[in-house]
Design an enzyme around this catalytic site. Sequence first.
Site, mmCIF file in Angstrom:
data_model
loop_
_atom_site.group_PDB
_atom_site.id
_atom_site.type_symbol
_atom_site.label_atom_id
_atom_site.label_comp_id
_atom_site.label_asym_id
_atom_site.label_seq_id
_atom_site.Cartn_x
_atom_site.Cartn_y
_atom_site.Cartn_z
ATOM 1 N N LYS A 82 0.330 -1.108 -0.132
ATOM 2 C CA LYS A 82 0.304 0.165 -0.154
ATOM 3 C C LYS A 82 0.868 1.490 -0.236
ATOM 4 C CE LYS A 82 -4.265 -1.832 1.798
ATOM 5 N NZ LYS A 82 -5.508 -1.212 3.443
ATOM 6 N N LYS B 71 -7.183 -9.065 -8.895
ATOM 7 C CA LYS B 71 -7.974 -9.291 -8.205
ATOM 8 C C LYS B 71 -9.261 -7.929 -8.326
ATOM 9 C CE LYS B 71 -8.201 -9.121 -3.046
ATOM 10 N NZ LYS B 71 -7.770 -9.066 -1.437
ATOM 11 N N LYS C 129 -12.086 -2.601 -5.992
ATOM 12 C CA LYS C 129 -13.790 -0.979 -6.148
ATOM 13 C C LYS C 129 -12.152 -0.400 -6.436
ATOM 14 C CE LYS C 129 -11.090 -0.436 -1.463
ATOM 15 N NZ LYS C 129 -11.231 -0.911 0.145
#
Length: 339
Positions: free
Chosen positions: A118, A202, A205
């Site tokens: 991240k 993956k 969103k």
Amino acid sequence: MTNVSKKRVFSGVQPTANLHLGNYLGAIRRFVELQNEPATECIYCVVDLHAITVPQDPEKLRAQTREVAAAYLAAGVDPVRSVIFVQSNVSAHAELAWILNCVARMGWLERMTQFKDKAGKNAERSSVGLFDYPVLMAADILTYKATHVPVGDDQKQHLELSRDIAARFNTDFKVDGFFPLPEPIIGGPAARVMNLQDGTKKMSKSDPADNSRINLTDSVDVMVKKIKKAKTDTLPMPAHVDELKSRPEVDNLVSIYAALSGQTKEQVVAEFVGAGFGVFKPRLADLAVEALGPTMTSMATYLADPAQIDAILRAGADRANAIAQPILKDTKAAVGFWS
Ligand code: TRP
């Protein structure tokens, strides 16, 4: 003390953006299954403290918090049998996180791969909260002495850390068995749902392509269109699951079919062997409508009545507090805080 023979489940979902099929199959649907198991008490949280480890728009955060709660409810989490609440409403999470910050070691956190992913090259500029994210997660779980934690496989390492922190607390403060070591519940046929346009990524969103995912707020018609447009290839369905390895998009659709129908991937492949996607996709779309349609419709109904969601969340916070406070009190006593 609460009944220790009981299984206590805790899990959380971040209110960060669109909830999609991956969140549903990987987490929320399993929350409902666990709630329906005997002698199992379930606590499901909307983890807004985790969300602010990266910048959030306040109005969106509030709306998305209700959206996660609506998804829990629409999927069938029963707010009477289970506890549904918002993390920032129960201050014990933040208080315990501080204590656990002083138990966890820098070296343990430095090994966390999610932080590295991240933060990327910008680790120096990420918030301290992002680095500390896994300790807060440990606090979430241990605040309730939860015994079982359903999570996606990307959270496995964080759960291991929670166990290490619990064990270290018990040793450091000589309170053997005070915090139970939480067990992960990982798996299921579609613990990892992939991007509909790129089966190596993956479902996410944050992908700019909306047709890469099925949002829980999509209409049924939009969902059907996205399934029909999902990337595939021109080969027919193979005879064996092994042959899907080099066909990630097909593999993903088979996994989704398996998860929605309660079958194994082997069974799905056997059922469709030799068929083309002109046959498979409409069947998958029908199945998705049957399996997800009611949840999507119910979610829209909940979202149209935010006052009802708010009332449920307030009542849930009271119940969560009632469980957390005595545990926090015992924790503070073990540490030696004056009271
Ligand atoms: N980190 C989890 C995720 O991204 C969310 C989460 C926060 C969580 N606290 C938790 C999950 C405690 C399980 C238990 O999926």
